[in-house]
Design an enzyme around this catalytic site. Structure first.
Site, PDB file in Angstrom:
ATOM      1  CD  GLU A 196       5.239   5.859  -6.252  1.00 52.28           C
ATOM      2  OE1 GLU A 196       4.266   6.610  -6.021  1.00 52.28           O
ATOM      3  OE2 GLU A 196       5.743   5.124  -5.380  1.00 52.28           O
ATOM      4  CG  HIS A 203       3.935  -4.783  -3.169  1.00 51.53           C
ATOM      5  ND1 HIS A 203       2.781  -4.126  -2.803  1.00 51.53           N
ATOM      6  CD2 HIS A 203       4.926  -4.245  -2.417  1.00 51.53           C
ATOM      7  CE1 HIS A 203       3.075  -3.243  -1.857  1.00 51.53           C
ATOM      8  NE2 HIS A 203       4.370  -3.292  -1.611  1.00 51.53           N
TER       9      HIS A 203
END
Lengths: 355, 322
Positions: B60, B129
């Site tokens: 990321e 998540h």
């Protein structure tokens, strides 16, 4: 079951000009006498500026200053290999490279004196210096990627210290650069110290250059105090990238002769003896030896160059000291392309507060 | 007019911009051949090829940091972070660099980057998540934070975000990715960043929410007899203070629903602005219904964490009884 060696790797080291001023003619890069003199004059200008800026800080005429003393060849040889259209991503110690890349010296002082306008370059593609360590490395990779996508023959070059190689950002940069084969040159200025932490504590690897191997890109270790080796390696890497062959990692082995910054005292963690040893291996001394032996420099020319550099720097200091303070509005104005309603309201409040 | 859910609307926006502007590129994990884990980029790889739909290495910070370089040098990257809980590694790049490039270069360079990430809970997912990360980014000058709650807005706001000259964090409400279908025009249109929407007009009370919570708040409020004005914030930063203040001036009462943890959640900022600008219009203290100040729980406990009908109606009744 099979157990065998499937790959072997080598790490190249390059030195052209040794500590005694002798060059290996076979390795000598293609430089005219005029260019060699230009390099020398730039190197003296860099050193003169650096010394002067340090004393300006001591006199309270600028804020914190980051010296690059000792790293002139490393920064000059790399920046000199670029064209104006190429991109450079400097770090906080890249003042020397910025001088080579025509960033006005009074603007370097302007930034150190507390005015962000000092970071704005015109025309030439110099990015604002990075303050966090290593985080600028992947920006150069993304920038080079854009050049590739636009089919431009433009190269991005980025500086980081050896401390920066410990950051994930550095590894992301090498990895993305390799996978996308972007026209990028990543320069690690291994100046032996990250503030006080010695090079040996950053990595167990023998060299920083070999970190390229794991990412499938080219890597080379260079004598970073040898202007010819640095220029040769950088020029080859820049040309290689421009031709679309992909990125190169260059490790310039050099030494930070000054403190980390004007707030640091390097005597706490390294010996005078060590500094003296590196002084002898410095970039200017050996360059002068070479030039003298090759009749490119005599006492008169040396004095002239020193005088000119001093005059240039003094002139830039005058410009700096006559600069107006930035507009208060500037601190908000460039947050977004257009000030948001919220910021406009706060700006009115600010104006009222300073009346 | 076709009916679309948010996933399809996001895809329609990406397709529109990829077609229209060759500088636009989509990059992230699994966004290429696979079409994204939520299918937001499904089919785009075949349509636009591997130079425009890029499966990046799995990092990321690498995605965001290289996207910054791409944006600075003239591209319009749309970076996907697979789940908002994975965005933290890229936080330094967004805060220290993307947000400050315009300011640090005094306008010479800008960073027109969009970072898309599904966010919020309620889908019985794995740990990390379901994070609600909006406030982290709303606190950073130089970033914009956009959160659609409807398919129509998802398309219009994403097109605006891609065309915006500044970095935009675009948070997609994962829980309602497919839960709402509505008319979404095929033709191109934009929804302005920085403008809230009056979702429903009313006169007794203002209820403010955004993202997935908007749908569940609206459903809960159907059980109430009060005349309730519902505001969908749509952009967290810059916040449309005016729409909120006008509504509260009219109703004199306010409840804010966000699923992020309570402390420093975005409701706190909205309350502060109402206090600054409409305190004397208030008939009762403002209530906020939020997630709790604890880690987002796994599936078996998530329904206790998320604001629900009972908690929302309780807050409404409390504000109305004062």
């Amino acid at each position: 079951m099979v157990k065998k060696v499937i790959e072997k790797f080598e790490v190249e080291y390059l030195q052209v000009l040794d500590e005694n001023g002798k060059v290996d003619e076979k390795l000598m890069p293609d430089l005219s006498k005029k260019q060699i003199k230009e390099l020398y004059e730039l190197m003296i200008l860099m050193r003169t500026f650096d010394d002067k800026a340090f004393s300006l800080q001591r006199q309270g005429r600028i804020g914190t200053y980051i010296q690059f003393k000792g790293q002139e060849a490393s920064q000059l040889g790399t920046a000199y290999a670029l064209t104006d259209k190429d991109w450079m991503f400097p770090m906080y110690r890249s003042g020397g490279a910025l001088i080579v890349r025509k960033h006005p010296m009074h603007m370097l002082l302007q930034y150190d004196g507390g005015d962000m306008w000092g970071l704005r370059t015109e025309k030439i593609n110099n990015f604002p210096i990075a303050i966090p360590v290593g985080t600028q490395t992947p920006h150069a990779v993304g920038c080079a990627w854009a050049s590739k996508l636009k089919n431009e023959k433009v190269v991005s070059l980025v500086y980081t210290g050896e401390g920066g190689t410990s950051r994930g950002d550095f590894h992301d940069a090498l990895n993305f650069a390799g996978v996308n084969k972007v026209p990028c040159v990543i320069v690690v200025e291994n100046n032996q110290y990250a503030i006080s932490v010695p090079r040996k504590k950053q990595t167990a690897a023998e060299t920083f250059a070999q970190k390229a191997i794991a990412y499938g890109i080219k890597g080379i270790q260079v004598d970073g105090n040898d202007i010819f080796a640095v220029y040769k390696a950088a020029k080859e890497a820049v040309d290689y990238a421009r031709k679309g062959n992909g990125p190169t990692l260059i490790e310039n082995v050099t030494y930070r002769l000054g403190d980390h910054s004007t707030s640091d005292d390097a005597k706490k963690y390294r010996s005078d003896k060590e500094v003296q040893e590196w002084m002898k291996k410095g970039p200017i001394i050996r360059f002068e030896k070479y030039m003298r032996a090759n009749k490119l420099l005599d006492d008169k020319y040396k004095k002239e160059v020193a005088k000119k550099a001093k005059e240039k720097v003094e002139k830039e200091i005058k410009i700096y000291e006559n600069l107006k303070n930035p507009d208060v509005e500037d601190m908000m104005k460039y947050t977004y392309e257009e000030m948001t309603d919220n910021l406009k309201e706060q700006f009115e409040e600010l104006k009222n507060n300073i009346q | 007019m076709p009916k679309m859910n948010i996933v399809e609307a996001v895809r329609a926006a990406l397709r529109n911009e990829l077609k229209k502007d060759k500088r636009v590129m989509v990059m992230g994990e699994d966004v290429g051949k696979n079409g994204g884990v939520f299918r937001c980029t499904d089919g785009l790889y075949n349509e636009f090829g591997s130079e425009r739909l890029i499966d990046t290495p799995l990092s990321e910070p690498g995605i965001v940091s290289t996207a910054i370089g791409l944006a600075v040098n003239g591209m319009r990257p749309v970076a996907e972070i697979q789940f908002s809980g994975f965005i933290y590694g890229a936080f330094d790049q967004l805060v220290s660099h993307a947000a400050k490039i315009r300011s640090r270069s005094r306008g010479r360079y800008s960073c027109p980057l969009v970072v898309r990430a599904p966010f919020g809970g309620g889908i019985r997912a794995l740990e990390l998540h379901c994070e609600s990360v909006e406030t982290f980014f709303a606190h950073v000058p130089g970033l914009k934070v956009v959160i659609p709650s409807h398919p129509y807005d998802a398309k219009g706001l994403l097109i605006s975000a891609i065309r915006d000259p500044d970095p935009v964090i675009f948070l997609e409400p994962m829980r309602v990715y497919r839960a709402i279908k509505e008319d979404v025009p095929d033709k191109e249109y934009t929804v302005p960043i920085g403008k809230a929407e009056i979702e429903q007009e009313g006169s007794d009370l203002t209820v403010i929410s955004y993202g997935a919570m908007l749908k569940y708040t609206k459903e809960a409020l159907e059980k109430s007899d009060y005349s309730i004005e519902i505001i969908d914030v749509r952009t967290i930063s810059p916040l449309d203070t005016e729409t909120i203040i006008k509504s509260v001036e009219k109703t004199g009462r306010c409840v804010i629903v966000n699923e992020a943890p309570k402390t420093c959640g975005f409701a706190a900022e909205i309350i502060a602005r109402i206090n600054e600008k409409a305190f004397f219009n208030l008939e009762a203290p403002i209530e906020r219904v939020t997630g709790y100040d604890c880690a987002f729980p796994l599936a078996k406990l998530e329904n206790y964490y998320l604001p629900d009908e009972k908690r929302i109606l309780k807050a409404v009744n409390k504000v109305m009884s004062q």
